[in-house]
Design an enzyme around this catalytic site. Structure first.
Site, PDB file in Angstrom:
ATOM      1  N   CYS A  81      41.108  34.201  35.401  1.00  0.00           N
ATOM      2  CA  CYS A  81      41.621  32.855  35.628  1.00  0.00           C
ATOM      3  C   CYS A  81      40.756  32.227  36.715  1.00  0.00           C
ATOM      4  CB  CYS A  81      43.073  32.960  36.090  1.00  0.00           C
ATOM      5  SG  CYS A  81      43.803  31.401  36.597  1.00  0.00           S
ATOM      6  N   CYS A 192      37.821  27.009  32.586  1.00  0.00           N
ATOM      7  CA  CYS A 192      39.205  27.495  32.574  1.00  0.00           C
ATOM      8  C   CYS A 192      39.293  28.438  31.386  1.00  0.00           C
ATOM      9  CB  CYS A 192      40.169  26.323  32.410  1.00  0.00           C
ATOM     10  SG  CYS A 192      41.862  26.833  32.001  1.00  0.00           S
TER      11      CYS A 192
HETATM   12  N1  DGL Z   1      43.369  29.937  32.723  1.00  0.00           N
HETATM   13  C1  DGL Z   1      43.354  29.425  34.020  1.00  0.00           C
HETATM   14  C2  DGL Z   1      42.009  29.100  34.581  1.00  0.00           C
HETATM   15  O1  DGL Z   1      41.046  29.705  34.174  1.00  0.00           O
HETATM   16  C3  DGL Z   1      44.533  28.725  34.594  1.00  0.00           C
HETATM   17  C4  DGL Z   1      45.008  27.543  33.896  1.00  0.00           C
HETATM   18  C5  DGL Z   1      46.298  27.053  34.483  1.00  0.00           C
HETATM   19  O2  DGL Z   1      47.237  27.838  34.522  1.00  0.00           O
HETATM   20  O3  DGL Z   1      46.343  25.891  34.894  1.00  0.00           O
HETATM   21  O4  DGL Z   1      41.868  28.283  35.435  1.00  0.00           O
END
Ligand code: DGL
Length: 271
Positions: A81, A192
């Protein structure tokens, strides 16, 4: 059995994200590292992380990593993440010097090599774009580039809600990508981990002239390197276990749509 750095040899690799997004990283890890077991945590009950404060995201990340290391015996952690990496990776590394912690970062460096127009689109959460880590990346690799950032408001939630294709997703992507194209973006960074799950739709909206960069394959290679360097390689895959802090049925259904092949049991984790 204890490894050279004091971590357990043969333990699984812990991977976590706010929700489904980290599966876009897990799929590369599972493919590249056939002798490793994995425990994946989707913090779906508290997703999205992107609009939360960095203190909050750090607290959630610490809680999940504590469970992965102390309850599941994970030998290495992948923060799958970007938002959690930006908010928490530094603290997690300081707290657990014996556990390698591998994070994500928007692929500005490869984008700088790929772009011809010098204009790069970055799709990432507000938390990632506002982070010190992102500012440091731009300082190091962004010279001479024009970065068009979009916090992609609502896109992570759409994906969590199962809009993995179709008109609603497409319209949101058109709204994000069309202004980028008008500014001559020729390279698009998926900053993301949720976004590679809808990469086909992103590519379709972006069109053939735009290079789309997903950093997950590079992160999987880095995990392989760290395992070798720290002599932490596993000997055989025992399992890939998926946990969600949210609704089990909805998560299982979404995983079924993004995961190729069997994914075994999905369990609920109360945090
Ligand atoms: N998948 C996440 C990232 O890479 C988080 C997205 C979220 O929960 O806002 O930032």
């Amino acid at each position: 059995m204890i490894g050279p750095s004091g971590s357990p040899l043969g333990g699984p690799i812990g991977v976590f994200d706010s929700g489904l997004g980290g599966l876009s990283v897990l799929r590369h890890l599972v493919r590249d590292l056939p002798n490793e077991s994995f425990v994946y945590v989707a913090d779906s009950a508290r997703a999205p992380y992107g609009a939360r404060s960095s203190d909050e995201v750090r607290a959630f990340s610490e809680q999940i990593v504590t469970w992965l290391v102390e309850e599941q015996g994970c030998k290495l952690i992948v923060v799958a993440c970007n938002t959690a990496t930006a908010a928490a990776a530094k603290t997690l590394r300081a707290q657990r010097p014996d556990t390698p912690i591998i994070g994500m970062e928007p692929a500005v460096k490869p984008a700088a090599r790929a772009t011809c127009t010098g204009v790069v689109g970055v799709m990432a959460t507000a938390g990632t774009i506002a982070s010190e880590k992102y500012a440091a990346l731009l300082h190091e690799y962004g010279e001479g580039l024009t970065l068009i950032e979009d916090p992609c408001v609502g896109l992570v939630q759409l994906i969590e809600d199962g809009h993995l294709d179709g008109g609603v997703l497409r319209q949101r992507l058109v709204d994000i990508i069309t202004p980028m194209k008008a500014q001559r973006v020729d390279t698009l960074v998926l900053g993301c981990t949720h976004f590679p799950l809808v990469e086909a739709a992103i590519r379709e909206v972006a069109g053939p002239g735009i290079t789309v960069i997903d950093p997950a394959p590079a992160v999987a290679r880095q995990v392989g390197r760290v395992l070798r360097e720290r002599e932490l390689n596993g000997e055989a895959r025992a399992s890939v276990q998926l946990f969600t802090t949210g609704d089990l049925g909805a998560f299982r259904q979404n995983v079924g749509r993004v995961w190729e092949g069997d994914f075994g049991e999905v369990r609920r984790l109360v945090m």
